[in-house]
Motif scaffolding. Sequence first.
Motif, PDB file in Angstrom:
ATOM      1  N   VAL A 262       0.724  -1.290   0.029  1.00  0.00           N
ATOM      2  CA  VAL A 262       0.198  -0.081  -0.130  1.00  0.00           C
ATOM      3  C   VAL A 262       1.029   1.181   0.010  1.00  0.00           C
ATOM      4  CG1 VAL A 262      -1.460   1.264   1.442  1.00  0.00           C
ATOM      5  CG2 VAL A 262      -1.983  -1.041   1.081  1.00  0.00           C
ATOM      6  N   LEU A 263       2.155   1.222   0.644  1.00  0.00           N
ATOM      7  CA  LEU A 263       2.750   2.130   0.684  1.00  0.00           C
ATOM      8  C   LEU A 263       3.507   2.520  -0.663  1.00  0.00           C
ATOM      9  CD1 LEU A 263       4.791   1.661   4.204  1.00  0.00           C
ATOM     10  CD2 LEU A 263       3.252   3.732   3.399  1.00  0.00           C
TER      11      LEU A 263
ATOM     12  N   LYS B 275       6.159   2.738  -3.353  1.00  0.00           N
ATOM     13  CA  LYS B 275       7.175   3.845  -3.645  1.00  0.00           C
ATOM     14  C   LYS B 275       8.105   3.281  -5.064  1.00  0.00           C
ATOM     15  CE  LYS B 275       9.426   5.874  -0.627  1.00  0.00           C
ATOM     16  NZ  LYS B 275      10.419   6.353   0.504  1.00  0.00           N
TER      17      LYS B 275
ATOM     18  N   ASN C 110       9.934   0.967   9.496  1.00  0.00           N
ATOM     19  CA  ASN C 110       8.968   2.152   9.420  1.00  0.00           C
ATOM     20  C   ASN C 110       7.464   1.185   8.904  1.00  0.00           C
ATOM     21  OD1 ASN C 110       9.786   4.403  10.260  1.00  0.00           O
ATOM     22  ND2 ASN C 110      10.607   5.173   8.405  1.00  0.00           N
TER      23      ASN C 110
ATOM     24  N   PHE D 206       3.951   1.001  10.403  1.00  0.00           N
ATOM     25  CA  PHE D 206       2.660   1.507   9.611  1.00  0.00           C
ATOM     26  C   PHE D 206       1.495   0.537   9.872  1.00  0.00           C
ATOM     27  CE2 PHE D 206      -0.136   1.536   5.877  1.00  0.00           C
ATOM     28  CZ  PHE D 206      -0.426   2.728   6.030  1.00  0.00           C
ATOM     29  N   TYR D 207       2.010  -0.531   9.837  1.00  0.00           N
ATOM     30  CA  TYR D 207       0.920  -1.689   9.873  1.00  0.00           C
ATOM     31  C   TYR D 207       0.683  -2.317  11.351  1.00  0.00           C
ATOM     32  CZ  TYR D 207       0.131  -2.268   4.908  1.00  0.00           C
ATOM     33  OH  TYR D 207       0.030  -2.024   3.616  1.00  0.00           O
TER      34      TYR D 207
ATOM     35  N   ASP E 271       1.913  -5.357  20.846  1.00  0.00           N
ATOM     36  CA  ASP E 271       1.339  -6.400  21.788  1.00  0.00           C
ATOM     37  C   ASP E 271       0.266  -6.945  20.884  1.00  0.00           C
ATOM     38  OD1 ASP E 271      -0.121  -3.933  21.838  1.00  0.00           O
ATOM     39  OD2 ASP E 271      -0.516  -4.287  24.043  1.00  0.00           O
ATOM     40  N   ILE E 272       0.378  -7.458  19.562  1.00  0.00           N
ATOM     41  CA  ILE E 272      -0.626  -8.088  18.917  1.00  0.00           C
ATOM     42  C   ILE E 272      -0.438  -9.555  18.927  1.00  0.00           C
ATOM     43  CG2 ILE E 272      -1.253  -6.069  17.287  1.00  0.00           C
ATOM     44  CD1 ILE E 272       0.264  -7.552  15.102  1.00  0.00           C
TER      45      ILE E 272
ATOM     46  N   VAL F  26       2.769 -12.789  18.299  1.00  0.00           N
ATOM     47  CA  VAL F  26       3.522 -13.190  17.438  1.00  0.00           C
ATOM     48  C   VAL F  26       2.799 -14.063  16.156  1.00  0.00           C
ATOM     49  CG1 VAL F  26       5.815 -13.292  18.506  1.00  0.00           C
ATOM     50  CG2 VAL F  26       4.066 -15.207  18.668  1.00  0.00           C
TER      51      VAL F  26
ATOM     52  N   MET G 189       0.153 -11.785   9.525  1.00  0.00           N
ATOM     53  CA  MET G 189      -0.093 -10.448   8.977  1.00  0.00           C
ATOM     54  C   MET G 189       1.272 -10.052   7.845  1.00  0.00           C
ATOM     55  SD  MET G 189      -1.736  -7.664  11.211  1.00  0.00           S
ATOM     56  CE  MET G 189      -1.235  -6.341  10.026  1.00  0.00           C
TER      57      MET G 189
ATOM     58  N   TYR H  40       0.552 -11.763   4.527  1.00  0.00           N
ATOM     59  CA  TYR H  40      -0.267 -11.254   3.823  1.00  0.00           C
ATOM     60  C   TYR H  40       0.093  -9.642   3.146  1.00  0.00           C
ATOM     61  CZ  TYR H  40      -3.547 -14.611   5.510  1.00  0.00           C
ATOM     62  OH  TYR H  40      -4.273 -15.554   5.664  1.00  0.00           O
ATOM     63  N   ILE H  41       0.816  -8.993   4.329  1.00  0.00           N
ATOM     64  CA  ILE H  41       1.408  -7.580   3.682  1.00  0.00           C
ATOM     65  C   ILE H  41       2.543  -7.867   2.510  1.00  0.00           C
ATOM     66  CG2 ILE H  41       2.811  -5.707   4.528  1.00  0.00           C
ATOM     67  CD1 ILE H  41       1.770  -6.244   7.341  1.00  0.00           C
TER      68      ILE H  41
ATOM     69  N   LEU I  82       0.489  -8.254  -0.782  1.00  0.00           N
ATOM     70  CA  LEU I  82      -0.218  -7.188  -1.186  1.00  0.00           C
ATOM     71  C   LEU I  82      -0.075  -6.871  -2.701  1.00  0.00           C
ATOM     72  CD1 LEU I  82      -1.485  -4.590   1.436  1.00  0.00           C
ATOM     73  CD2 LEU I  82      -2.822  -6.013  -0.170  1.00  0.00           C
TER      74      LEU I  82
END
Lengths: 234, 234
Positions: free
Chosen positions: B5-6, B8, B59, B63-64, B79-80, B82, B88, B91-92, B95
């Motif tokens: 999504v970022l 660049k 960074n 962001f995520y 603290d989500i 491991v 995640m 999936y990231i 993307l």
Amino acid sequence: MKVGVLSKNDNEEIHNKIIVQITELINLKNLEPGDKLPSERMLSEKLEVSRSAVREAINKLEFYGILKSIPQSGTFVADIGVTAMNGMIDYILGLEDPDFKSLVETRILLELKIVKLASLRRTDEDLVNIKAALDAFEEKVLNGENAVQEDLLFHLAIANTCGNSTLNGFMLKITPEIITNFKKYHVCGDELSVVAIQEHKAIYEAIKNQETQKARQIMKVHFKTLYQYCYNIE
Amino acid sequence: MKVGVLSKNDNEEIHNKIIVQITELINLKNLEPGDKLPSERMLSEKLEVSRSAVREAINKLEFYGILKSIPQSGTFVADIGVTAMNGMIDYILGLEDPDFKSLVETRILLELKIVKLASLRRTDEDLVNIKAALDAFEEKVLNGENAVQEDLLFHLAIANTCGNSTLNGFMLKITPEIITNFKKYHVCGDELSVVAIQEHKAIYEAIKNQETQKARQIMKVHFKTLYQYCYNIE
DNA sequence: TTTCATAAATTGGTTTACCAGATTAGAAGT
DNA sequence: ACTTCTAATCTGGTAAACCAATTTATGAAA
């Protein structure tokens, strides 16, 4: 304190100030889409800030599609037009940090659409992934452990099969914030997890059988508790 | 090329590689939420890349919501958990860049919700802003000029009053991409603009009178052409 | 042994210096 | 006058040096 989606630290204030100044400069110079901005060095000199600060401001504007940096060439005004640019920047600077209600409200909206799309577009490979996430969730719950993470990974697995990278990306963006807010407000819902297993299984089956409306309906039921919780906070 | 999504430049590939390595390290060291990562210097040495490259990777993970950097202290695992983190990141990294269809599909979903919320939550001040955007659009169209920007600013004005910063932020994120795609595929729709004026006015009135369902209904009609266009592309 | 003040080391952030590719200016050739 | 080629300049990106705040180590005092 107001802060953008990129939310980092309190230095955001000065970034915003620089963004405003860059915008004013673009307007002053009547720069049109495709035109080149002054170089980062010039800007940092003119605005009397460091070049890194200028770069961060440009990065944020680039994230929102307003500017476009090209490596050894320059930074350009994206071809969305100056009117759109000025309007957007006002809204960007006014963006507030998302609260829990916003997050939940958005999540429900996204997921009710995502589950529909997923049931239409899922491949066999997708089903394997979703099933794996489903099993991991079930195992954790039956072991009596907290399964918030596995719960959300199941939902992300579905998002990943919906064939819409924008929706998928948005889900990824809000998921960690959802998790931390769950912990913060103790919405972990351990007691509901056993029910959740059945609902997850039903959602999986509906996606597998491509029963679009049914998938959506179960997801809606699945969110009922969360929905109520969300609208009782305020 | 896959890109996040970022989005660049092409160096995203190496960022992703670093992200994978950092993730592996976290797993290897069995780092739990709240634990501190090795310092940026250590990471850059261990992974044999520059510190700036490490910082950019961090960074993105920040962001995520997966990592959290604290100024003179260190970078910490959010603290989500491991499990969520590992899921995640997969999936990231997978993307893809959003295509036009994704964007339109998402926009329609967001706006049908936004217009409902806006009609419920709008203040008198909000109405002034929306009206201003409406007038600007009308003037441009009646002058025979292309009014794509003013069109979208009207919609952004509504998003800005919906009381949901997440939805508002998402609208801001996709709007420039929508505009550029409009130009790319010539969906400017000059001929439809006169009709659009009436629809905009009706939407404004419905929001003003807080006629929630009506507002949504008109918005749906307003999107009819775009909707059809969107599903004819594929 | 415990406590607390102090200094040394460590940290992410920031400034500065440098790089390689892109652009531009100008001279040379036609 | 118009190309064409070259070299000087300018660009965003990157690496290295520096900074201030924080954390940790140290040791003296109790």
